[in-house]
Design a protein around this motif. Structure first.
Motif, short mmCIF file in Angstrom:
data_model
loop_
_atom_site.label_atom_id
_atom_site.label_comp_id
_atom_site.label_asym_id
_atom_site.label_seq_id
_atom_site.Cartn_x
_atom_site.Cartn_y
_atom_site.Cartn_z
N PHE A 212 0.82 -1.21 0.00
CA PHE A 212 0.00 0.00 0.00
C PHE A 212 0.86 1.26 0.00
O PHE A 212 2.03 1.24 0.36
CB PHE A 212 -0.90 0.02 1.24
CG PHE A 212 -0.13 0.23 2.53
CD1 PHE A 212 -0.03 1.49 3.10
CD2 PHE A 212 0.52 -0.83 3.15
CE1 PHE A 212 0.71 1.68 4.27
CE2 PHE A 212 1.26 -0.65 4.31
CZ PHE A 212 1.35 0.62 4.87
N HIS A 213 0.22 2.37 -0.39
CA HIS A 213 0.81 3.68 -0.21
C HIS A 213 -0.13 4.51 0.64
O HIS A 213 -1.35 4.37 0.54
CB HIS A 213 1.03 4.40 -1.55
CG HIS A 213 1.49 5.80 -1.35
ND1 HIS A 213 0.70 6.89 -1.66
CD2 HIS A 213 2.64 6.31 -0.81
CE1 HIS A 213 1.35 8.00 -1.35
NE2 HIS A 213 2.52 7.67 -0.84
N SER A 214 0.44 5.35 1.49
CA SER A 214 -0.35 6.24 2.33
C SER A 214 0.36 7.58 2.40
O SER A 214 1.46 7.67 2.93
CB SER A 214 -0.52 5.66 3.73
OG SER A 214 -1.35 6.48 4.52
N GLY A 215 -0.26 8.61 1.83
CA GLY A 215 0.37 9.93 1.81
C GLY A 215 0.32 10.65 3.14
O GLY A 215 1.25 11.35 3.52
N TYR A 216 -0.78 10.49 3.88
CA TYR A 216 -0.98 11.27 5.11
C TYR A 216 -1.27 10.41 6.32
O TYR A 216 -1.52 10.92 7.40
CB TYR A 216 -2.13 12.28 4.90
CG TYR A 216 -1.83 13.25 3.79
CD1 TYR A 216 -1.02 14.36 4.01
CD2 TYR A 216 -2.32 13.03 2.51
CE1 TYR A 216 -0.72 15.24 2.98
CE2 TYR A 216 -2.03 13.90 1.47
CZ TYR A 216 -1.23 15.01 1.71
OH TYR A 216 -0.93 15.87 0.69
N GLY A 217 -1.26 9.09 6.16
CA GLY A 217 -1.46 8.19 7.28
C GLY A 217 -2.83 7.53 7.34
O GLY A 217 -3.01 6.52 8.03
N THR B 57 -4.60 5.99 4.86
CA THR B 57 -4.62 4.70 4.17
C THR B 57 -3.76 3.68 4.91
O THR B 57 -4.04 2.49 4.87
CB THR B 57 -4.17 4.87 2.70
OG1 THR B 57 -4.93 5.93 2.11
CG2 THR B 57 -4.41 3.60 1.89
N ALA B 58 -2.74 4.14 5.63
CA ALA B 58 -1.95 3.23 6.47
C ALA B 58 -2.82 2.64 7.58
O ALA B 58 -2.71 1.44 7.88
CB ALA B 58 -0.75 3.96 7.06
N LYS B 59 -3.71 3.46 8.16
CA LYS B 59 -4.63 2.93 9.17
C LYS B 59 -5.55 1.88 8.55
O LYS B 59 -5.84 0.85 9.17
CB LYS B 59 -5.48 4.05 9.77
CG LYS B 59 -4.85 4.73 10.96
CD LYS B 59 -5.76 5.75 11.59
CE LYS B 59 -6.89 5.15 12.37
NZ LYS B 59 -7.70 6.19 13.07
N GLN B 60 -5.99 2.14 7.35
CA GLN B 60 -6.84 1.18 6.64
C GLN B 60 -6.05 -0.12 6.37
O GLN B 60 -6.58 -1.22 6.56
CB GLN B 60 -7.33 1.82 5.35
CG GLN B 60 -8.52 1.16 4.72
CD GLN B 60 -8.96 1.87 3.44
OE1 GLN B 60 -8.22 2.70 2.89
NE2 GLN B 60 -10.14 1.54 2.97
N ALA B 61 -4.79 0.01 5.96
CA ALA B 61 -3.95 -1.16 5.72
C ALA B 61 -3.76 -1.98 7.00
O ALA B 61 -3.79 -3.21 6.97
CB ALA B 61 -2.59 -0.73 5.17
#
Length: 193
Positions: free
Chosen positions: A8-13, A15-19
Motif C-alpha cells: 500500500f501507499h499512504s500519503g498522510y497516514g 490509508t496506512a490505518k486502513q492497511a
C-alpha cells in the motif's frame, strides 16, 4: 501457512490505518499477514512472490491511485513478464477525503493491475450499508462498495480522526475474507496436485 501481503501507499497516514485494519482482519484467520509500504517494496519482492494473496491499497488522488502506488505497479512489470503472480488471490482498498471522491476508479485500477498479472480478484462481499432510513455511518460498507473496501477521511483532520471505525471494520472484513479464500484456494490446489 497461507501468506497474505498487503502492499500500500499512504500519503498522510489515513490509508496506512486502513492497511493496518486489513492486516488485523487477516490475523483473525490462520493466515500470516505482512504489511509492505510501497516505499519499501524493493526489499519485499520475494515476500510478494511467496504470498498466496496480495491486497493492494492506495489513497485516491485526483480520481486515481497515487503516483507512488503507480510507480510500484509499473515496477511490477518484471513480475508480469514472468507471470510471477499468476493465480494468486488479489483484492484492494482505497481512501479519500470525499464520500465519493471517484474511489471506484481507484479500485478499478487496482483490479485491472491484478487482472494484468493473471490474479483472481476478491470482492468485498458485503451488502451496501447506510442506504435506508434505519442505516447509519456505523454500518459496515457504509460507502456502498462492492469491488473493494472504501474509506473516507476528512481532508482537514489527521489519521487520528479517520477513517472512522466502521470503515476500518469494513477493511478488516476484506482482509479476513481474502485470507479465508486464499486458504481455501491453496488447499484446493494441493488436492488437485
Amino acid at each position: 501457512m497461507t501468506k497474505v501481503a498487503i502492499v500500500f501507499h499512504s500519503g498522510y497516514g489515513h490509508t496506512a490505518k486502513q492497511a493496518e485494519a486489513v492486516r488485523n482482519g487477516v490475523a483473525r484467520t490462520s493466515a500470516s499477514p505482512i504489511l509492505i509500504p510501497v516505499e519499501e517494496a524493493d526489499n519485499h519482492w520475494d515476500d510478494l512472490k511467496a504470498a498466496d494473496a496480495i491486497i493492494f491499497g492506495s489513497p485516491t488522488y485526483m480520481g486515481s491511485v497515487s503516483g507512488e502506488f503507480k510507480a510500484f505497479a509499473d515496477k511490477s512489470s518484471k513480475v508480469w513478464f514472468e507471470q510471477g503472480w499468476k493465480d494468486k488471490i488479489a483484492a484492494g482498498f482505497t481512501n479519500s477525503s470525499s464520500l465519493n471522491g471517484d474511489k471506484h476508479s481507484t479500485l478499478q485500477q487496482l483490479s485491472l493491475l491484478a487482472a494484468q498479472h493473471g490474479m483472481h480478484w476478491v470482492s468485498l462481499g458485503l451488502m451496501p450499508g447506510n442506504n435506508s432510513s434505519t442505516g447509519s455511518n456505523e454500518d459496515l460498507n457504509r460507502l456502498g462498495a462492492s469491488l473493494g473496501a472504501m474509506a473516507q477521511s476528512n481532508a482537514d483532520q489527521g489519521p487520528e480522526h479517520g477513517p472512522i471505525p466502521s470503515d476500518l471494520e469494513t477493511a478488516a472484513h476484506l482482509g479476513e475474507r481474502v485470507a479465508t479464500i486464499a486458504t481455501q484456494f491453496a488447499a484446493a490446489k494441493k488436492v488437485a496436485a
